[in-house]
Design an enzyme around this catalytic site. Structure first.
Site, PDB file in Angstrom:
ATOM      1  N   PRO A 115      26.728  36.880  52.274  1.00 45.07           N
ATOM      2  CA  PRO A 115      27.024  38.279  52.588  1.00 45.07           C
ATOM      3  C   PRO A 115      26.797  38.556  54.067  1.00 45.07           C
ATOM      4  O   PRO A 115      25.969  37.921  54.717  1.00 45.07           O
ATOM      5  CB  PRO A 115      26.022  39.055  51.717  1.00 45.07           C
ATOM      6  CG  PRO A 115      25.683  38.119  50.610  1.00 45.07           C
ATOM      7  CD  PRO A 115      25.731  36.746  51.199  1.00 45.07           C
ATOM      8  N   CYS A 116      27.534  39.484  54.611  1.00 41.71           N
ATOM      9  CA  CYS A 116      27.487  39.759  56.050  1.00 41.71           C
ATOM     10  C   CYS A 116      26.284  40.622  56.389  1.00 41.71           C
ATOM     11  O   CYS A 116      26.399  41.840  56.495  1.00 41.71           O
ATOM     12  CB  CYS A 116      28.779  40.439  56.491  1.00 41.71           C
ATOM     13  SG  CYS A 116      30.242  39.489  56.114  1.00 41.71           S
ATOM     14  N   GLN A 117      25.147  40.015  56.541  1.00 34.93           N
ATOM     15  CA  GLN A 117      23.943  40.728  56.901  1.00 34.93           C
ATOM     16  C   GLN A 117      23.579  40.426  58.353  1.00 34.93           C
ATOM     17  O   GLN A 117      24.012  39.412  58.908  1.00 34.93           O
ATOM     18  CB  GLN A 117      22.790  40.318  55.979  1.00 34.93           C
ATOM     19  CG  GLN A 117      23.039  40.678  54.526  1.00 34.93           C
ATOM     20  CD  GLN A 117      21.905  40.232  53.631  1.00 34.93           C
ATOM     21  OE1 GLN A 117      20.977  39.567  54.078  1.00 34.93           O
ATOM     22  NE2 GLN A 117      21.981  40.573  52.364  1.00 34.93           N
ATOM     23  N   ASN A 127      33.605  33.575  55.458  1.00 33.27           N
ATOM     24  CA  ASN A 127      33.356  35.004  55.610  1.00 33.27           C
ATOM     25  C   ASN A 127      32.134  35.315  56.463  1.00 33.27           C
ATOM     26  O   ASN A 127      31.310  36.155  56.119  1.00 33.27           O
ATOM     27  CB  ASN A 127      33.202  35.672  54.237  1.00 33.27           C
ATOM     28  CG  ASN A 127      33.325  37.177  54.322  1.00 33.27           C
ATOM     29  OD1 ASN A 127      33.989  37.707  55.204  1.00 33.27           O
ATOM     30  ND2 ASN A 127      32.680  37.870  53.413  1.00 33.27           N
TER      31      ASN A 127
END
Length: 427
Positions: free
Chosen positions: A86-88, A131
């Site tokens: 996830p894009c954290q 991603n």
């Protein structure tokens, strides 16, 4: 040494989601030995459809030794490690540069760092990271610098030669009936370069559609929405009815258009200002074009919508993501939309997987294999659906509307300039 057998190659999947990436790799001949996923609905979907061992915990709670044990493998024996963290925000703690690894229960440990920890511990023959936000944006390369520095540290510590090649791919260029840009980071333990992926599909150069896409000199035509879902219907499917303020306006918009049709520069009535809304506001599929990007959490007026002025069914969404027909997405419609919208198109993953076998893993048997998840091209496409007149309840919007003032000058940009920390927190 080149491989010439057809034995499946072992894969460990992290952040597996609903399985879009893994399904493509499976079609490319990879064996998913273990999948790691936290989301309960995604886990239910994975377990319902496949017998892959699934670990349903946070990656920060799972040691690398457990992954190897469940997969029945040992360090260095994994052929491919894959995942889409996830894009954290990236940690700025100098996790690798200092040589001090964080404990798994450290709340500061990011998902990206966890992926890299497992890469270091497992030492797979190749890895595929999907991603990663910001990798391809000029002036915002802190993520890329973090990755390259970390992998350089891994190589120095472990004697590996992992590279950090970036693939910027649009799924539509590889037979997926959807315009969807994805970023991948890829590398080989032996330092073998992957190289570029040349598009295999191009738009039809015949016709005068206003949204005609760029033409590239390759072999096959883009797959369209009709190719993917033309044989499906809404009958019996759970599809929420359209709701919200603008629902009744959708039938007055032609196929392949959005709210811009009802602006001064469009062909309809001037109901909106030019570019005052997001692109996918009242966006409708066109039968003769690929779908636009499927989103995970759309609002009531967020498309793309079906040309029959309704939301897409779960099976139609799966088709546009090239998820196989024998795969069922569990959960509510909202959950299914989130699972599908966050997935990697399976056909794109299959194309990449076949090339990983050939280029990075020296599996010569992959040279003769063709992708199997790309939908076939239809012989003919029906004409567009008729456009309805604008309902009378919207006619009071007809008039002069100011266009968008330009990049960085809209309402949201002004709010961010005035309260940047608040806007970031709200996103």
């Amino acid at each position: 040494m080149a491989r010439t057998n057809t034995a499946k190659l072992s894969t460990i999947s992290l952040f597996s989601g609903t399985g879009g990436l893994d399904l493509g790799l499976e079609a490319a001949g990879f064996d998913i030995r273990v999948a790691l996923e936290l989301d309960a609905d995604c886990v239910a979907t994975l377990r319902h459809n496949r017998n892959w061992p699934v670990i349903n915990r946070s990656i920060h709670e799972v040691p690398s030794t457990e992954l190897l044990k469940v997969a029945g493998l040992h360090e260095g024996a994994v052929d491919l490690l894959v995942g889409g963290p996830p894009c954290q925000p990236f940690s700025k703690s100098g996790y690798w540069a200092s040589g001090d690894t964080k404990r798994l229960d450290d709340p500061r440990a990011s998902t990206l760092e966890a992926f890299l920890r497992i890469l270091r511990d497992l030492k797979p023959r190749a890895y595929l990271l999907e991603n990663v936000a910001g990798l391809a944006y000029s002036g915002k390369d802190e993520g890329l610098r973090f990755l390259t520095e970390t992998i350089r540290s891994i190589n120095k510590e472990c004697g590996t030669k992992y590279g950090t090649e970036i693939l910027l791919l649009n799924a539509v260029d590889f037979g997926v009936p959807q315009i969807r840009e994805r970023t991948f980071l890829i590398g080989s333990r032996e330092g073998v370069r992957f190289g570029k992926l040349k598009p295999t599909h191009h738009p039809n150069p015949i016709g005068n559609h206003p949204h005609q896409l760029r033409i590239s000199p390759v072999v096959e035509m883009y797959r369209t929405a009709w190719d993917a879902i033309g044989d499906l219907s809404e009958d019996g499917a759970e599809v929420p009815s359209l709701s919200g303020k603008w629902a009744d306006l959708l039938p007055s918009i032609p196929e392949g258009s959005n709210y811009l049709f009802h602006t001064e520069k469009g062909g309809g009535l001037p109901l909106f200002g030019w570019r005052r809304r997001f692109w996918n506001f009242l966006l409708k599929l066109a039968k003769d074009l690929p779908s636009w990007t499927i989103t995970a959490s759309p609002g009531p007026a967020t498309g793309p919508f079906h040309w029959n002025n309704r939301r897409l069914t779960v099976r139609e969404l799966c088709r546009l993501q090239t998820i196989p027909d024998d795969y069922s997405i569990l959960g509510t419609y909202r959950s299914a939309l989130r699972q599908i919208g966050n997935a990697v198109p399976s056909a794109l993953a299959e194309v990449i997987g076949l090339q990983i076998r050939l280029r990075l893993l020296a599996d010569l048997s992959a040279a003769s294999l063709k992708p199997s998840l790309i939908p076939p091209k239809s012989c003919s496409t029906p004409p567009p659906e008729p456009v309805a007149p604008v309902p009378s309840k919207f006619l009071h919007y007809v008039g002069k509307h100011a266009p968008h003032p330009g990049t960085g000058k809209g309402n949201r940009s002004r709010r961010q300039q005035q309260q940047p920390d608040l806007d970031i927190a709200l996103e």
